[in-house]
Design a protein around this motif. Structure first.
Motif, PDB file in Angstrom:
ATOM      1  N   CYS A 169      32.009  31.356  34.490  1.00  0.00           N
ATOM      2  CA  CYS A 169      31.498  32.723  34.344  1.00  0.00           C
ATOM      3  C   CYS A 169      32.252  33.696  35.241  1.00  0.00           C
ATOM      4  O   CYS A 169      32.516  34.834  34.855  1.00  0.00           O
ATOM      5  CB  CYS A 169      29.996  32.737  34.658  1.00  0.00           C
ATOM      6  SG  CYS A 169      29.211  34.342  34.431  1.00  0.00           S
ATOM      7  N   THR A 170      32.612  33.240  36.456  1.00  0.00           N
ATOM      8  CA  THR A 170      33.354  34.107  37.373  1.00  0.00           C
ATOM      9  C   THR A 170      34.733  34.441  36.824  1.00  0.00           C
ATOM     10  O   THR A 170      35.171  35.598  36.860  1.00  0.00           O
ATOM     11  CB  THR A 170      33.473  33.432  38.746  1.00  0.00           C
ATOM     12  OG1 THR A 170      32.160  33.141  39.243  1.00  0.00           O
ATOM     13  CG2 THR A 170      34.199  34.334  39.725  1.00  0.00           C
ATOM     14  N   LYS A 171      35.429  33.433  36.312  1.00  0.00           N
ATOM     15  CA  LYS A 171      36.759  33.695  35.748  1.00  0.00           C
ATOM     16  C   LYS A 171      36.664  34.558  34.496  1.00  0.00           C
ATOM     17  O   LYS A 171      37.519  35.419  34.261  1.00  0.00           O
ATOM     18  CB  LYS A 171      37.453  32.370  35.447  1.00  0.00           C
ATOM     19  CG  LYS A 171      37.822  31.564  36.678  1.00  0.00           C
ATOM     20  CD  LYS A 171      38.546  30.297  36.312  1.00  0.00           C
ATOM     21  CE  LYS A 171      39.930  30.577  35.753  1.00  0.00           C
ATOM     22  NZ  LYS A 171      40.848  31.156  36.765  1.00  0.00           N
ATOM     23  N   ALA A 172      35.622  34.357  33.693  1.00  0.00           N
ATOM     24  CA  ALA A 172      35.445  35.218  32.521  1.00  0.00           C
ATOM     25  C   ALA A 172      35.152  36.655  32.941  1.00  0.00           C
ATOM     26  O   ALA A 172      35.575  37.602  32.266  1.00  0.00           O
ATOM     27  CB  ALA A 172      34.320  34.679  31.646  1.00  0.00           C
ATOM     28  N   SER A 173      34.440  36.842  34.044  1.00  0.00           N
ATOM     29  CA  SER A 173      34.180  38.199  34.538  1.00  0.00           C
ATOM     30  C   SER A 173      35.471  38.891  34.952  1.00  0.00           C
ATOM     31  O   SER A 173      35.637  40.099  34.719  1.00  0.00           O
ATOM     32  CB  SER A 173      33.212  38.144  35.722  1.00  0.00           C
ATOM     33  OG  SER A 173      31.982  37.568  35.345  1.00  0.00           O
ATOM     34  N   LEU A 174      36.394  38.146  35.555  1.00  0.00           N
ATOM     35  CA  LEU A 174      37.690  38.732  35.917  1.00  0.00           C
ATOM     36  C   LEU A 174      38.482  39.104  34.666  1.00  0.00           C
ATOM     37  O   LEU A 174      39.146  40.151  34.634  1.00  0.00           O
ATOM     38  CB  LEU A 174      38.477  37.752  36.779  1.00  0.00           C
ATOM     39  CG  LEU A 174      37.864  37.412  38.147  1.00  0.00           C
ATOM     40  CD1 LEU A 174      38.697  36.361  38.865  1.00  0.00           C
ATOM     41  CD2 LEU A 174      37.736  38.668  39.002  1.00  0.00           C
ATOM     42  N   ARG A 175      38.399  38.281  33.644  1.00  0.00           N
ATOM     43  CA  ARG A 175      39.076  38.635  32.381  1.00  0.00           C
ATOM     44  C   ARG A 175      38.439  39.869  31.758  1.00  0.00           C
ATOM     45  O   ARG A 175      39.139  40.727  31.212  1.00  0.00           O
ATOM     46  CB  ARG A 175      39.023  37.452  31.425  1.00  0.00           C
ATOM     47  CG  ARG A 175      39.708  36.187  31.949  1.00  0.00           C
ATOM     48  CD  ARG A 175      39.673  35.077  30.910  1.00  0.00           C
ATOM     49  NE  ARG A 175      40.167  33.817  31.467  1.00  0.00           N
ATOM     50  CZ  ARG A 175      39.402  32.805  31.808  1.00  0.00           C
ATOM     51  NH1 ARG A 175      38.079  32.877  31.619  1.00  0.00           N
ATOM     52  NH2 ARG A 175      39.913  31.695  32.306  1.00  0.00           N
ATOM     53  N   ASN A 176      37.111  39.961  31.815  1.00  0.00           N
ATOM     54  CA  ASN A 176      36.438  41.152  31.296  1.00  0.00           C
ATOM     55  C   ASN A 176      36.839  42.397  32.073  1.00  0.00           C
ATOM     56  O   ASN A 176      36.992  43.484  31.494  1.00  0.00           O
ATOM     57  CB  ASN A 176      34.929  40.963  31.358  1.00  0.00           C
ATOM     58  CG  ASN A 176      34.427  39.882  30.428  1.00  0.00           C
ATOM     59  OD1 ASN A 176      35.084  39.533  29.446  1.00  0.00           O
ATOM     60  ND2 ASN A 176      33.263  39.339  30.723  1.00  0.00           N
ATOM     61  N   LEU A 177      36.981  42.254  33.397  1.00  0.00           N
ATOM     62  CA  LEU A 177      37.386  43.393  34.219  1.00  0.00           C
ATOM     63  C   LEU A 177      38.772  43.879  33.834  1.00  0.00           C
ATOM     64  O   LEU A 177      39.006  45.090  33.709  1.00  0.00           O
ATOM     65  CB  LEU A 177      37.336  42.994  35.694  1.00  0.00           C
ATOM     66  CG  LEU A 177      37.782  44.056  36.700  1.00  0.00           C
ATOM     67  CD1 LEU A 177      36.866  45.271  36.634  1.00  0.00           C
ATOM     68  CD2 LEU A 177      37.795  43.487  38.116  1.00  0.00           C
TER      69      LEU A 177
END
Length: 308
Positions: free
Chosen positions: A222-230
């Motif tokens: 989820c953390t890495k996906a949040s960075l991709r979303n950012l």
């Protein structure tokens, strides 16, 4: 009287991180809320052995939903979701399918043949010709709390390669009055919901190769996906329509200066391709001829150390 402010459209949809699957656990599911312009507003990991329904309301707790229209698939057509959105000053635009058989039959059996056509479009793309016709019926008693309008969309599609036509009917309910949105806006919101697949999920899959990632511990996916979303949201807010290729106005990096490799002079006057190491042993793939002659056939038979 000043015109009413336009409503903000927000799409909610989930995605499975396929690379996080193990031999004993299933793949991690992520739920995201994105406005129809491609900016991610919220992101949440779905608990194991659960689905998107319990994560819907916690996902939206961090977003100001006042003056917004929430679009989702048929999984989120639920009375509890509609009540939560009304309490927070938002409206819902939900698809009705056979997973709610009673509501589906009531909406489908409305006198659609007697209702006039409100909006229609015709497009030619993706090797097909498509016509969309939209009808809207206002009601007060349909057995769905908070719903104000029923919508029927009829899609005529014809494949340009084969000429085969298909007809599809889709039904929706909206928590909007007739004065809150025009039929053209309803059509744009319904079509814009699937932009979350193209603007977010497809980018994370193809550009960031999210499904190839083997990160699977705790909340790290989820953390890495949040960075991709950012990163995706930053590009969208900067006005970049396509983040898979760099824009033309990006500055080019200066060319890298390549220095020539040092050489050493062997006793016989030849040059070796590399300078010697800290103990005087050459570090390259070629040895000087003096050492080759000293060790004889042992070095001649060694592939990388063979001197021609």
């Amino acid at each position: 009287m000043p015109p009413k402010p336009s409503l903000r459209a927000v799409a909610v949809d989930g995605k499975t991180v396929r690379g996080s699957r193990t031999a004993t656990t299933t793949a991690i599911q992520l739920l995201a809320a994105m406005d129809h312009h491609g900016v991610v507003l919220a992101h949440r990991q779905i608990a194991s052995k659960s689905n998107e329904i319990p994560a819907f309301q916690p996902l939206l707790d961090t977003i100001d939903l006042t003056g917004s229209v929430l679009t989702g698939d048929a999984l989120h057509t639920r009375h509890g979701h509609g009540a939560c959105l009304r309490k927070r000053g938002a409206h819902c635009l939900a698809i009705v399918k056979k997973n709610h058989p009673g509501l589906y039959d009531r909406v489908r059996k409305l006198p659609w043949a007697e209702i006039p056509l409100d909006h229609h479009t015709r497009d030619k793309a993706h090797h097909r010709d498509e016509i969309r016709r939209l009808k809207v019926a206002a009601f007060r008693h349909l057995g769905c709390p908070g719903a104000r309008q029923a919508i029927q969309i009829v899609r005529w599609r014809r494949e340009l390669s084969t000429g085969k036509p298909t007809i599809e009917r889709v039904y929706l309910i909206a928590g909007l009055d007739a004065s809150d949105a025009t039929p053209a806006e309803l059509t744009a919101w319904i079509r814009g919901h699937w932009g979350i697949e193209n603007l977010l999920h497809h980018v994370r899959d193809r550009t960031f190769r999210e499904d190839d990632s083997k990160v699977r511990t705790g909340h790290l996916p989820c953390t890495k996906a949040s960075l991709r979303n950012l990163a995706t949201s930053a590009f969208r807010q900067n006005g970049e329509p396509n983040i898979r290729s760099p824009p033309n106005h990006w500055p080019r990096l200066p060319p890298t200066v390549v220095h020539p490799r040092p050489h050493v002079i062997n006793p016989d006057g030849s040059r070796s391709c590399n300078a010697p190491g800290p103990r005087g042993v050459p570090t390259g793939v070629r040895q000087d001829r003096a050492r080759t002659a000293q060790f004889g056939s042992r070095l001649r038979s060694a592939g990388p150390y063979r001197c021609l």
